[in-house]
Design a protein around this motif. Structure first.
Motif, PDB file in Angstrom:
ATOM      1  N   ALA A   1       4.072  16.869  10.184  1.00  0.00           N
ATOM      2  CA  ALA A   1       3.558  16.564  11.531  1.00  0.00           C
ATOM      3  C   ALA A   1       2.124  17.064  11.679  1.00  0.00           C
ATOM      4  O   ALA A   1       1.273  16.388  12.263  1.00  0.00           O
ATOM      5  N   GLY A   2       1.855  18.257  11.122  1.00  0.00           N
ATOM      6  CA  GLY A   2       0.505  18.829  11.199  1.00  0.00           C
ATOM      7  C   GLY A   2      -0.500  17.978  10.448  1.00  0.00           C
ATOM      8  O   GLY A   2      -1.606  17.712  10.944  1.00  0.00           O
ATOM      9  N   VAL A   3      -0.106  17.520   9.250  1.00  0.00           N
ATOM     10  CA  VAL A   3      -1.004  16.673   8.445  1.00  0.00           C
ATOM     11  C   VAL A   3      -1.265  15.357   9.182  1.00  0.00           C
ATOM     12  O   VAL A   3      -2.398  14.885   9.265  1.00  0.00           O
ATOM     13  N   TYR A   4      -0.193  14.789   9.756  1.00  0.00           N
ATOM     14  CA  TYR A   4      -0.330  13.512  10.463  1.00  0.00           C
ATOM     15  C   TYR A   4      -1.267  13.647  11.668  1.00  0.00           C
ATOM     16  O   TYR A   4      -2.108  12.774  11.912  1.00  0.00           O
ATOM     17  N   LEU A   5      -1.138  14.756  12.392  1.00  0.00           N
ATOM     18  CA  LEU A   5      -2.010  14.983  13.558  1.00  0.00           C
ATOM     19  C   LEU A   5      -3.475  15.082  13.120  1.00  0.00           C
ATOM     20  O   LEU A   5      -4.368  14.518  13.753  1.00  0.00           O
ATOM     21  N   LEU A   6      -3.710  15.771  12.017  1.00  0.00           N
ATOM     22  CA  LEU A   6      -5.080  15.895  11.520  1.00  0.00           C
ATOM     23  C   LEU A   6      -5.609  14.569  10.965  1.00  0.00           C
ATOM     24  O   LEU A   6      -6.810  14.332  10.991  1.00  0.00           O
ATOM     25  N   ILE A   7      -4.711  13.723  10.455  1.00  0.00           N
ATOM     26  CA  ILE A   7      -5.148  12.390  10.008  1.00  0.00           C
ATOM     27  C   ILE A   7      -5.690  11.618  11.217  1.00  0.00           C
ATOM     28  O   ILE A   7      -6.690  10.909  11.128  1.00  0.00           O
TER      29      ILE A   7
ATOM     30  N   ALA B   1      -2.166  22.347  13.651  1.00  0.00           N
ATOM     31  CA  ALA B   1      -1.711  21.666  12.426  1.00  0.00           C
ATOM     32  C   ALA B   1      -1.450  22.668  11.303  1.00  0.00           C
ATOM     33  O   ALA B   1      -0.525  22.500  10.510  1.00  0.00           O
ATOM     34  N   MET B   2      -2.254  23.727  11.260  1.00  0.00           N
ATOM     35  CA  MET B   2      -2.070  24.739  10.206  1.00  0.00           C
ATOM     36  C   MET B   2      -0.772  25.515  10.400  1.00  0.00           C
ATOM     37  O   MET B   2      -0.115  25.896   9.434  1.00  0.00           O
ATOM     38  N   THR B   3      -0.382  25.756  11.651  1.00  0.00           N
ATOM     39  CA  THR B   3       0.896  26.473  11.868  1.00  0.00           C
ATOM     40  C   THR B   3       2.068  25.560  11.515  1.00  0.00           C
ATOM     41  O   THR B   3       3.020  25.992  10.890  1.00  0.00           O
ATOM     42  N   LYS B   4       1.986  24.295  11.926  1.00  0.00           N
ATOM     43  CA  LYS B   4       3.116  23.383  11.691  1.00  0.00           C
ATOM     44  C   LYS B   4       3.237  23.020  10.216  1.00  0.00           C
ATOM     45  O   LYS B   4       4.343  22.854   9.707  1.00  0.00           O
ATOM     46  N   SER B   5       2.092  22.915   9.531  1.00  0.00           N
ATOM     47  CA  SER B   5       2.147  22.574   8.101  1.00  0.00           C
ATOM     48  C   SER B   5       2.072  23.807   7.208  1.00  0.00           C
ATOM     49  O   SER B   5       1.812  23.710   6.019  1.00  0.00           O
TER      50      SER B   5
ATOM     51  N   ILE C   1       2.085  14.094  22.794  1.00  0.00           N
ATOM     52  CA  ILE C   1       2.173  14.734  21.470  1.00  0.00           C
ATOM     53  C   ILE C   1       2.795  16.114  21.611  1.00  0.00           C
ATOM     54  O   ILE C   1       3.649  16.512  20.813  1.00  0.00           O
ATOM     55  N   LEU C   2       2.404  16.833  22.655  1.00  0.00           N
ATOM     56  CA  LEU C   2       2.970  18.174  22.884  1.00  0.00           C
ATOM     57  C   LEU C   2       4.476  18.092  23.131  1.00  0.00           C
ATOM     58  O   LEU C   2       5.226  18.969  22.689  1.00  0.00           O
ATOM     59  N   LEU C   3       4.921  17.043  23.834  1.00  0.00           N
ATOM     60  CA  LEU C   3       6.365  16.862  24.076  1.00  0.00           C
ATOM     61  C   LEU C   3       7.113  16.728  22.749  1.00  0.00           C
ATOM     62  O   LEU C   3       8.109  17.409  22.505  1.00  0.00           O
ATOM     63  N   GLY C   4       6.602  15.835  21.891  1.00  0.00           N
ATOM     64  CA  GLY C   4       7.235  15.645  20.585  1.00  0.00           C
ATOM     65  C   GLY C   4       7.129  16.886  19.725  1.00  0.00           C
ATOM     66  O   GLY C   4       8.089  17.298  19.056  1.00  0.00           O
ATOM     67  N   TRP C   5       5.974  17.529  19.785  1.00  0.00           N
ATOM     68  CA  TRP C   5       5.676  18.731  18.990  1.00  0.00           C
ATOM     69  C   TRP C   5       6.628  19.869  19.344  1.00  0.00           C
ATOM     70  O   TRP C   5       7.201  20.522  18.490  1.00  0.00           O
ATOM     71  N   ASP C   6       6.794  20.083  20.670  1.00  0.00           N
ATOM     72  CA  ASP C   6       7.695  21.147  21.127  1.00  0.00           C
ATOM     73  C   ASP C   6       9.148  20.806  20.849  1.00  0.00           C
ATOM     74  O   ASP C   6       9.951  21.691  20.558  1.00  0.00           O
ATOM     75  N   GLY C   7       9.457  19.507  20.944  1.00  0.00           N
ATOM     76  CA  GLY C   7      10.813  19.069  20.604  1.00  0.00           C
ATOM     77  C   GLY C   7      11.133  19.394  19.158  1.00  0.00           C
ATOM     78  O   GLY C   7      12.211  19.902  18.842  1.00  0.00           O
ATOM     79  N   LEU C   8      10.166  19.137  18.269  1.00  0.00           N
ATOM     80  CA  LEU C   8      10.340  19.468  16.846  1.00  0.00           C
ATOM     81  C   LEU C   8      10.604  20.958  16.666  1.00  0.00           C
ATOM     82  O   LEU C   8      11.512  21.361  15.945  1.00  0.00           O
TER      83      LEU C   8
END
Length: 578
Positions: free
Chosen positions: A228-234, A193-197, A113-120
């Motif tokens: 992405a943040g909302v999806y992670l929290l889901i 999630a709060m920073t990304k969303s 997840i961190l790989l995808g997150w940082d890629g974003l």
């Protein structure tokens, strides 16, 4: 032989993968399947490196929507970015972005997840600074640094996961949900999630990121990066229900929803209005998620992605035709000059407001009715419904400024509705914005929600929307902005129109004291006492010594003779005394 452009190839590939994912998600949904795949990448002695993927209806459906929107956005970019020399680089960046998103969606593992997150985060920075000027650089830096806070939180969560057997969080959520370590990991994931969303207090980067090209805004700031943040929290929703985290998130996301809705009513930049509208809807998703209704959050996430991407694409077509002007005060009468674009714009706006039987209605109406039957305090109830009213208010204000009246910029204009490639891209999303809500409603909730409410409560959502629209029209007609002469009203307008001063707080507010302290340190130490006692002092002493030695070397014969005379005199005196 005519070659296919990179846009066409990407469009065809993405739309075919999207369709595949969609039909797979239907199969998974109807048969209630979950596939958890472990791929052993390296096996060396007793050590093995495995990559894990999670395929269920949620990940496949979200993936199909992201791929569909990105394919249409790339198709749209073919015309929108046609004047760009480096269009291939642009498409490659967008594809890298989509790939990072795919990795994030199908990962049940915090490291991948961190790989995808940082890629974003990285690719979004490259896309925000795509038009290279000082404003874009500032926006890109604010975006990247705000998201770094979330990345650090995820890294800390990964470090805390070392207390367990692996990083596959999905195994531990239910079993360990009341343990301190899991609560800590949950709160770190919530921060990420709060920073990304872009929830309060990290909201200022989302409107700033509108410096990116409009196709990027349509893809990144509607359906992918911010969700992405909302999806992670889901995925982590078990930790939110029945804990302080859910209540805290409900407060912050409710305030975000309210603040963004309020700010959009004072904004005149077309893209920023839509960005604040995205922020408001993200607040809605987060708040219903924090109450434990993760399916509703997912439902709204998907329907919102459809109509918001369409709204951004329509805004892009309008900006393209207005010769890159984004000020809504210069627009007007667009429904006459650009009828098809205006039709798409109005449909997406009505879907955003929750017009019955469009995409947004099914999710928003259900969310608000669930809020009414939930055990919730008056303040949160007010935030939900007032923010819904504000949404309709700024939507009608936007339509009033851009669609009605006459064009306000110039009598000689080149407005036309002939961008057929852009229009085809918009048509695909137009159909989905109309039928998407009902389709998803039948799919995600096989048994319909039967929400029984008193008559007036049942109609409350509709009344709030009607009054909001009416108020939006009235404040636009009466032109409140020019008549407020009192200082209090001016300050209040300034406060509400600038997102409660959050852009200033997260830029100047963060950097003022460190810079000020640095200046004092530099002045007093680096260029003050340490210079006086250090480099400069040593230099001065060595200079004095060398000058003295230089004097001695220059006059060494005279000194020798003088010393000789002194020596003779001393000898004579010595002999006399004897």
């Amino acid at each position: 032989m005519k070659y296919l452009s990179i846009c066409s190839i990407s469009f065809l590939n993405l739309i075919s993968i999207s369709m595949t994912c969609f039909f797979c998600s239907l199969y998974f949904l109807l048969n209630n399947l979950v596939y958890f795949i472990e791929w052993e990448v390296v096996s060396l002695n007793s050590m093995s490196i495995t990559m894990t993927f999670l395929f269920d209806w949620m990940s496949l459906l979200f993936m199909s929507f992201v791929l569909m929107i990105s394919s249409l956005v790339i198709f749209y970019s073919k015309e929108y970015m046609s004047g760009d020399v480096n269009i291939n680089r642009f498409i490659m960046l967008v594809l890298m972005f989509v790939l990072s998103m795919m990795l994030l969606i199908i990962s049940p593992n915090l490291v991948s997840i961190l790989l995808g997150w940082d890629g974003l985060g990285l690719v979004s920075y490259c896309l925000v600074i795509y038009f290279q000027n000082i404003k874009s650089y500032n926006a890109g830096m604010l975006t990247a640094l705000s998201n770094r806070i979330g990345d650090v939180a995820l890294l800390l969560a990964i470090a805390w996961m070392l207390n367990y057997g692996s990083w596959n969080y999905i195994f531990y959520l239910e079993v360990m949900q009341n343990e301190f370590e899991m609560m800590l990991i949950g709160s770190l994931v919530m921060l990420a999630a709060m920073t990304k969303s872009a929830q309060i207090p990290f909201s200022s980067w989302l409107p700033a990121a509108m410096a990116a090209p409009t196709p990027v805004s349509a893809l990144v700031h509607s359906s992918t990066l911010v969700t992405a943040g909302v999806y992670l929290l889901i995925r982590f929703n078990i930790l939110l229900s029945n804990s302080w985290m859910g209540q805290f998130l409900l407060l912050l996301s409710g305030l975000t929803m309210f603040m963004a809705g309020l700010g959009a009513n004072f904004e005149f930049d077309l893209k920023k209005i839509i960005a604040l509208s995205t922020l408001s809807q993200l607040g809605l998703m987060m708040s219903i998620l924090s109450m434990g209704f993760y399916k509703l959050a997912m439902f709204h996430l998907l329907t919102h992605a459809l109509f918001k991407a369409l709204l951004f694409m329509c805004a892009g077509a309008i900006i393209h035709n207005m010769n890159n002007s984004q000020d809504i005060r210069l627009m007007g009468g667009l429904s006459i000059h650009m009828p098809l674009t205006s039709a798409c714009f109005n449909v997406s706006n009505l879907a955003l407001c929750g017009m019955p039987f469009l995409a947004g209605f099914y999710s928003k109406d259900m969310i608000l009715e669930i809020v009414m039957i939930s055990n919730i305090n008056m303040f949160s109830f007010f935030l939900y419904f007032f923010s819904t009213g504000l949404t309709v208010c700024y939507s009608f204000r936007l339509v009033y400024y851009s669609m009605t009246g006459d064009l306000n910029c110039s009598s000689l204009n080149v407005l036309n509705d002939e961008g057929w490639v852009m229009l085809r891209g918009m048509m695909g999303l137009l159909v989905m914005s109309i039928i998407g809500g009902s389709m998803l409603n039948w799919l995600i909730f096989p048994v319909p929600y039967m929400i029984c409410l008193p008559f007036f409560l049942k109609l409350l959502t509709l009344f709030v929307c009607i009054f909001g629209g009416l108020f939006g029209y009235l404040i636009s007609v009466s032109n409140l902005y020019t008549i407020n002469k009192s200082m209090i009203l001016y300050n209040l307008t300034n406060f509400m129109g600038s997102m409660w001063f959050m852009p200033y707080i997260s830029t100047y507010g963060v950097i003022f004291y460190p810079l000020n302290y640095g200046q004092i340190v530099s002045k007093s130490f680096d260029q003050g006492w340490s210079e006086y006692f250090g480099g400069q002092h040593l230099y001065q002493k060595l200079l004095n010594y060398s000058q003295t030695l230089f004097l001695i070397h220059n006059n060494n014969l005279k000194i020798y003779l003088m010393l000789f005379v002194f020596w003779i005199l001393i000898l004579v005196n010595f002999l006399l005394f004897l």
